[in-house]
Design an enzyme around this catalytic site. Structure first.
Site: not given
Ligand code: ADP
Ligand code: ADP
Ligand code: MG
Ligand code: MG
Lengths: 377, 1066
Positions: A49, A241, A243, A268-269, A272, A310, A312-313, A352, A354
């Site tokens: 990530s 992940g 981006g 996470c990603l 999103q 972790n 950013g979006f 997370h 995990e």
């Protein structure tokens, strides 16, 4: 002692930090972010990530326990560059196989140390994450600034396709040579088959899934929905992940097709992407959440989990349709931390469970996935 | 869940006097709890026997009882106050034990009092080592192999399977009292026996040794909804085998990977759930095998602790305050984080700095004691330091210790280096640094000490830098190297020693090169959120976050680490100064480095600098803050010693001027002043050589009192009766010089001693209290009991004392507080010393009179006048108040308990009642010496005291006591017609007196020191008394007071009354 190498960090708004250089004698650009975990730098370095990012550790003493074989989250480190207050010259831990310095040299990651990392963190907190460059070879501000400006912006960037694996693989001891599965000895395999989309998946997710008896097939980020269904999964997992989630439009489309067909769990990603697939929107946080101490309220249980984060979006709650229920919120800033479809077997969390690094409070989310697969079998 | 509304009145139990293992940290936790719960609208009833605490300030609770901390007294308070709940978790082991006793005796049920925070069952499971181990096993956690034994025979069997070395731990004793490590059978028998004796349940645990393993502590909090967070992890620099209280400790843990840390975190969460601590904080200790990571649980403290105070200061997360709120039903997410304001307390603090705690010991006070460090805590205080790196924090910590020496300048015995490294001792760090400078490798040292190589590597870098610095002169010193040295925590003084310059020149060079510290904030979150609380530490970095204001402001210098002679009393005064000056509209800024204290709570003042109290560090803060004034009067000797130099550097000192302070401290000039004022002083002189000393002593006549110049707490003070002893003293006295001669005073025998605390505004003087000591002059004022008001002094003498005090205050131009010690000998009042500062007795006098002396003093210092306060010339007390000292003798096997001019007590208690006798008895009970109502009294006194003893003995007989005495004393008593039975001395035959003591046939001992000949015998008796907890009185006045006390006990029962009631009735 050899005289220390010099290193320079330049941010896109012109702020410069000069310190000592470690690791790879080169340079790297990326989005500068900070992580507040006091332990777990090895896991952070190897978390996909962080692709495209330069990570600042707020805890000042880094490298104390060196690098070991087990605490690795993917096949190699993904951070672009690393910023620390102090690099430990030695590694002290019974599991250590090499020093952090040696590892970073071998993996070509440049490091700047001995700068006022707290000043840097405060700068990012006030100004927001921004691009920057860490260089051990170029100390000229004008030249560094040029390189920074040529680096891509995080918004609109599809990094998942850059870090994902090329071919599907089964997560067994044989298939994942970089993963230490010793802790899984004695696990009773079940016949649950999980297909995990790899947008930059962390190994501990696989460990946790396998630990609960799952058989996992990891597939590349762009694998079409039909192909996934052809694998006859009991459940589908969407990984973390790097981006901008909006940039992985292919994944959003695939998830829309898979929704309701099989239980889906996203992290996470992956969360999103699910938000976008549900019809919601995402937005970029000022400086994101990166650390292991974020309080999340589980609204169903009215209990607090301390979580590793972790990202950013984030998913915009007001953009979500009626059938989506917000299950978890961040107690620091009230952002969305978890969602669930009211009628379909699909749920996800922004943080997370995990861990690795971070607290284990949210392990139950994996158990929930197995229960969901069972209920929908 | 919102707070509970079914309870409204809560009883909080404090921890009593400062003793080794239980110090200011419980004033900090108790004070926080009181404040937090009152804020929520609860009524607070507080009981604590320690008057020197902030928590016993009448303003902090609705009812404050300064009464003995025993089951009976607390029961009486419960009966009177009928609280709904009892919070037992903020008063250390003392409070927990009493709470469990009350619960088991059914008192809590009878009065319908609910224990909140932790239930009795949870406390028992955590405290009973066997139950605890069983509980751990149930949740799959390992503990060291062990067996509980209740007698010697079982113990012998147990050791066969456990093997040497073995750790022996008595059940239910504080800080490991009576425990130890045995390497062979002989030691084993001795320690097991001692442990069985000391354990209130006569049980010891024999445990597998994990010596040399890494030691960790986690501070855990839990709320009613079962939310659990870890506030802080702490790693011990000294491996297992040295009590955490005696270890250098570091926060956060440094040598754990995340995987290992999370395993410990998971274990902690499991432990707190399993033990069932419902809400609040707990401390869990672990050991980790450095070779394979095997994790064992060592113990759990189901309450706030010394470590939780440290963790609170280290992280900015106020554990006790939050624990109190959780106890009344709040959940963590309902409580805001004070520092960030916007985020909740349900998170785990993350640090972007390193915290190091270093203990301070007092072995110089007990030269006969063994200074080896082990499983039993021996330190009396500690410092904490914050730096951005381990090195910086470590060396800031070392200089905070105030050893009087620059780090690295210790005089070390190089031939002993290996032994000093292998066997843990207070000087081990100094030897470590020396060894590294001398070229020992990290590997060598790991082998000798088992300290983690990571720590040693860090220190080794400093050793390398030390060598590099030593190659330079100030001129040749490259600014970059100087900057690196400062970043590594070198003080200017230490750099100066290495480059052979003066500290001021090093500072000058720094200034020329722009090398100054900046201040960073402790914010619980590593700058992720904005911090609204200026809790600051210095470091050599780029950005400064102190953001000083332009308000009018005062800096208050604290008193540093606790030590014998300078402890919580001074912290109390500093806090009061902060409170008063805030009320006066000043911004208050505290500087201190003691993590146990209330003064280092970020709530106490507007701004807190957690910094060493050295000239260099203080000047930097002054430069940054530009205060209106600096207060040096309240922190004891520590800030006072800086006063002159601060003033020379242009720092505005408020209150009594540094010149006046110097005048009072300078023997010669002070002597002249007294002559001018016509105030008598014991005859005195100074000497550098044996001959000079003899001449002075002959001229002023024996006995004389000798001491080195510039000492504190009566250090190395000795009463000398003859020339031979004097010669020996002079020969042994180190560091005598023309500037530092030995001081010789006429020793006033059989004199009364009187302590006076007074307020002065430069013109007018108000007497705070005239305290009459129980013990005679010659016993350090800190070690004698005293009573307010005086109980034997004539009005005439009191008048003289008042007059002298006024004259002295005016002559010294005191602005603020002053303390004068007088001795009354043959009707003449002599001045022993004047301390132009807050004294140890200020809190006691304030509690007795209800007038906050320190607060008023602080106001005088910023220009107010005494007439503004409407005070009488001498404050009134409506009842008798006795202050009694508490000694650490039980911690130091083999040390004699005789009192003298050198102070040895660690803490004090207060007893209050309407007669002297009752107040004295209460104070004695609080001090742990329960006077008997009847029984057998053993008397053995020296020649000199024989003339006083008959009256005491006949009084005891008339009260129904049987008297036994050694031959000489028995003779005197018989001659005076007192019925007495003679017993043997130890060397005379059997059964001798020690046998009597050991078999429980003696209830009271009166034993004044007989002198050298029979020394050993006597000491054994006194040690036995300590061991079997029999009151042992070593002075005649003490015995007289005890008689008064026993009489009071026989006549009436003791009641309880709150300070608020006492003060109202005035
Ligand atoms: N089994 C053991 N082997 C070696 N050292 C031990 C062992 N158990 C305890 N210790 C040491 O003794 C100290 C005191 O023990 P602990 O159980 O924490 O008692 P206390 O209640 O006095 O804090 C510990 O800090 C540790 O250094
Ligand atoms: N001349 C003296 N005669 C008898 N006792 C004395 C005399 N001087 C001092 N003392 C005793 O010694 C104790 C310590 O002396 P003091 O001068 O107060 O030192 P400190 O500065 O350590 O308090 C006093 O409390 C008193 O009991
Ligand atoms: Mg302990
Ligand atoms: Mg004195």
């Amino acid at each position: 002692m050899a005289p220390p190498k010099r290193a320079t960090l330049l941010l896109e708004d012109g702020r410069v930090f000069r310190g000592k250089g470690h690791g790879f004698e080169g340079e790297a650009v990326g989005e500068v972010v900070f992580n507040t975990s006091m332990t777990g730098y090895q896991e952070i370095l190897t978390d996909p990530s962080y692709a495209g990012q330069i990570v600042t550790m707020t805890y000042p003493m880094i490298g104390n326990t060196g690098i070991n074989r087990e605490d690795i989250e993917s096949r190699r480190p993904f951070v672009e560059a690393f910023i620390v207050r102090r690099m430990s010259p030695i590694a002290s831990n019974w599991r250590t196989t090499e020093t952090l310095e040696a590892y970073l040299i071998a993996n070509r990651i440049p490091v700047i140390s001995d700068i006022d990392t707290r000043a840097l963190v405060r700068h990012i907190r006030l100004q927001g994450s921004m691009r920057g460059i860490v260089s051990l070879i170029d100390h000229d501000e004008a030249s560094l600034m040029k390189k920074v400006k040529s680096a891509p912006h995080m918004v609109g960037l599809d990094l998942a396709s850059k870090v994902t694996i090329e071919k599907s693989y089964p997560s067994s001891k044989e298939g994942l040579t970089f993963v230490e599965f010793s802790s899984l000895d004695g696990v009773q395999p079940t016949d649950r088959h999980i297909v995990a989309y790899d947008f930059g998946i962390k190994t501990n997710i696989l460990r946790d899934l396998v630990h609960l008896g799952g058989r996992v097939t990891v597939v590349p980020s762009k694998t079409p929905a039909e192909e996934v269904l052809n694998l006859k999964p009991d459940g589908i997992f969407l990984s973390n992940g790097p981006g901008d989630p909006e940039a992985v439009d292919y994944a959003i489309r695939n998830v829309r097709q898979l929704l309701g067909k099989k239980p889906i769990f996203g992290i996470c990603l992956g969360h999103q992407i699910m938000g976008l697939a549900f019809g919601g929107k995402t937005f970029k946080l000022k400086f994101g959440h990166h650390g292991g101490n974020q309080p999340v309220l589980n609204k169903d249980l009215d209990k607090v989990e301390i979580t590793a984060q972790n990202h950013g979006f984030a998913v915009d709650p007001s953009s979500l349709p009626e059938e989506i229920r917000i299950t978890h919120i961040n107690l620091n800033d009230q952002t969305v931390e978890g969602m669930e479809h009211r009628s379909l077997p699909a749920y996800c969390v922004q943080y997370h469970p995990e861990a690795s690094p971070g607290p284990h409070d949210s392990y139950y989310l994996f158990e929930k996935f197995f229960k969901l697969m069972k209920d929908n079998a | 869940m919102p707070k509970r509304t079914d309870i409204s009145k809560i009883l909080i139990i404090g921890s009593g006097p400062i003793v080794i293992g239980q110090a200011c940290e419980f004033d900090y936790s108790g004070t926080q709890a009181c404040k937090a719960l009152r804020e929520e609208g609860y009524q607070i009833v507080l009981v604590n026997s320690n008057p020197a605490t902030i928590m016993t300030d009448p303003g902090l609770a609705d009812r404050t009882y300064i009464e003995p901390l025993t089951k009976d007294f607390v029961e009486a308070i419960i009966k009177r106050e009928r609280p709904d709940a009892l919070l037992p978790t903020v008063g250390g082991q003392t409070a927990l034990n009493i709470a469990v006793e009350l619960a088991e005796a059914g008192v809590l049920d009878t009065y319908g009092v609910e224990m909140i925070g932790a239930k009795a069952t949870a406390v028992k499971m955590a405290e009973d080592r066997l139950l605890f181990k069983r509980a751990m096993k149930e949740i799959g956690l390992e503990t060291p192999k062990s067996e509980v034994v209740g007698d010697m025979q079982t113990a012998r069997r147990a050791i066969e399977s456990i093997g040497f070395p073995a750790v022996i731990r008595p059940s239910f004793t504080l800080g490991g009292t009576g425990g130890g490590i045995a390497y062979n059978n002989e030691e084993y028998e001795e320690i097991v026996q001692r442990g069985l004796d000391l354990s209130p349940v006569h049980e010891v645990l024999i445990e597998e040794s994990v010596l040399g393993w890494k030691e960790y502590e986690l501070e855990v909090m839990r709320d009613v909804k079962d939310n659990v967070v870890i506030i802080c992890s702490i790693e011990n620099f000294d491996p297992m085998g040295v009590h955490t209280g005696d270890s250098v400790t570091v926060a956060p843990a440094q040598t754990l990977t995340d995987r290992e840390y999370q395993r410990m975190r998971d274990a902690s969460v499991q432990v707190i759930r399993q033990i069932g601590v419902e809400t609040g904080g707990s401390n869990i200790q672990f050991a980790v095998n450095p070779k394979d990571g095997r994790l064992v649980v060592i113990e759990m403290n189901p309450r706030v602790s010394r470590s939780s105070a440290l963790a609170s200061k280290a992280t900015g997360f106020p554990i006790a305050k939050i624990a109190a709120k959780l106890a009344v039903g709040y959940t963590l997410n309902e409580i805001p984080n004070d520092i960030t304001k916007k985020t909740p307390a349900s998170f785990e603090p993350t640090l972007d700095y390193v915290v190091v705690k270093i203990p301070k010991w007092a072995f110089e006070k007990f030269p006969e004691s063994d200074s080896t460090l082990g499983t039993q805590m021996k330190s009396v205080g500690e410092v904490m330091a914050i730096g951005r790196t381990f090195k910086e924090a470590f060396f800031k910590g070392l200089r905070s210790l105030e050893t009087g020496r620059v780090v690295g300048s210790d005089i070390l015995d190089k031939s002993a280096i290996r032994q000093k490294l292998i066997t843990p001792n207070p000087d081990r760090v100094a030897y470590l640094l020396q060894a590294l400078v001398d070229g020992y490798t990290v590997e060598d040292l790991v082998e000798l000490t088992h300290i983690d190589p990571w720590f040693l590597t860090e220190l080794n870098e400093v050793a390398a830098m030390t060598r590099e610095l030593a190659e330079h002169t100030l001129e040749s010193l490259p600014p970059d190297l100087l900057r690196e040295a400062k970043r590594a925590g070198f003080s200017d003084a230490r750099v100066a020693r290495l480059v052979k310059a003066r500290p001021a020149d090093v500072a000058g060079k720094r200034g020329d090169n722009g090398i100054f510290p900046v201040y960073k904030r402790v914010d619980t979150c590593s700058a992720e959120f904005e911090s609204y609380t200026p809790y600051l530490y210095s470091t050599y970095e780029e950005e400064d976050e102190s953001a000083p204001t332009s308000n009018k402001k005062i800096i208050i210098l604290g008193s540093g680490p606790n030590r014998i002679g300078q402890g919580i009393e001074f912290d109390y005064c500093c806090c009061h100064a902060a409170f008063a000056l805030k009320e006066e509209g000043f911004e208050t800024i505290m500087v201190n480095c003691n993590p146990e204290t209330v003064s280092t709570d970020y709530d106490t003042s507007d701004r807190l600098y957690f910094e060493p109290l050295t000239l260099e560090d203080v000047l930097h803060i002054v430069k940054k803050e530009k205060p209106t004034g600096v207060v040096v009067q309240f922190g004891g000797q520590t800030p006072l010693n800086l006063a002159l130099e601060l003033q020379r550097s242009g720092v505005p000192i408020v209150g009594t001027s540094p010149e006046s302070i110097d005048l009072a401290e300078d023997r010669k000039r002070f002597g002249e002043l007294l002559r001018r004022l016509n105030i008598p002083q014991p005859n005195n002189g100074t000497a550098v050589t044996v001959e000079e000393a003899r001449a002075v002593a002959r001229q002023i006549d024996y006995p004389v009192l000798v001491r080195p110049s510039y000492v504190l707490g009566g250090r190395a003070m000795v009463i000398v009766y003859d020339e031979t002893t004097l010669d020996n003293y002079m020969r042994a006295a180190v560091q005598v010089s023309r500037e530092r001669p030995v001081l010789i005073d006429k020793f006033l025998e059989d004199a009364y001693e009187v302590d006076v605390d007074a307020l002065c505004d430069g013109e007018q003087v108000v007497i705070g209290g005239i305290m009459e000591h129980i013990e005679e002059a010659g016993i350090h004022s800190g070690d004698s009991s005293c009573v307010l008001p005086t109980y034997q002094l004539s009005e005439e003498l009191r008048g003289i004392i008042r007059g002298y005090t006024v004259k002295l205050g005016q002559a010294l131009n005191v602005v603020g507080l002053m303390n004068v010690q007088y001795a009354i000998h043959d009707g003449t009042v002599y001045v022993l010393e004047v301390n132009p500062r807050a004294s140890r007795t200020v809190p006691f006098v304030s509690k007795a009179t209800g007038v906050p002396l320190a607060k008023i003093a602080a106001r005088l210092m910023i220009g107010r006048k005494l007439k503004d306060f409407d005070l009488p010339a001498e404050l009134k007390v409506s009842q008798y108040c006795v202050k009694s000292p508490v000694f650490p003798f039980s911690r130091f096997p083999g040390v004699d308990t005789i009192l003298g001019p050198e102070m040895k007590s660690t803490g004090e208690v207060m007893g209050t009642d309407d007669s002297f006798g009752k107040a004295y008895v209460k104070a004695q009970i609080s001090a742990g010496s329960v006077l008997p109502k009847s029984g057998v009294a053993f008397i053995s006194v020296n020649q000199h005291d024989k003339k006083f003893i008959s009256k005491i003995a006949s009084d005891l007989v008339s009260m129904g006591f049987n008297i036994i005495a050694t031959r000489g004393t028995a003779q005197v008593l018989r001659n005076a017609g007192v019925p007495v039975e003679t017993v043997y001395k130890v060397n005379e035959g059997r059964p001798h007196i020690s046998d009597y003591v050991k078999s429980g046939k003696v209830d009271l001992l009166i034993n004044t020191p007989l002198g050298k000949e029979s020394f050993f015998d006597e000491r054994a008796i006194r040690r036995a008394a300590i061991h079997y907890r029999i009151p042992c009185i070593t002075t005649i006045p003490g015995a007289i007071a005890a008689v008064a006390g026993i009489r009071a006990l026989q006549r009436e029962s003791l009641g309880v009354r709150s300070l608020q009631e006492y003060h109202q009735s005035k």
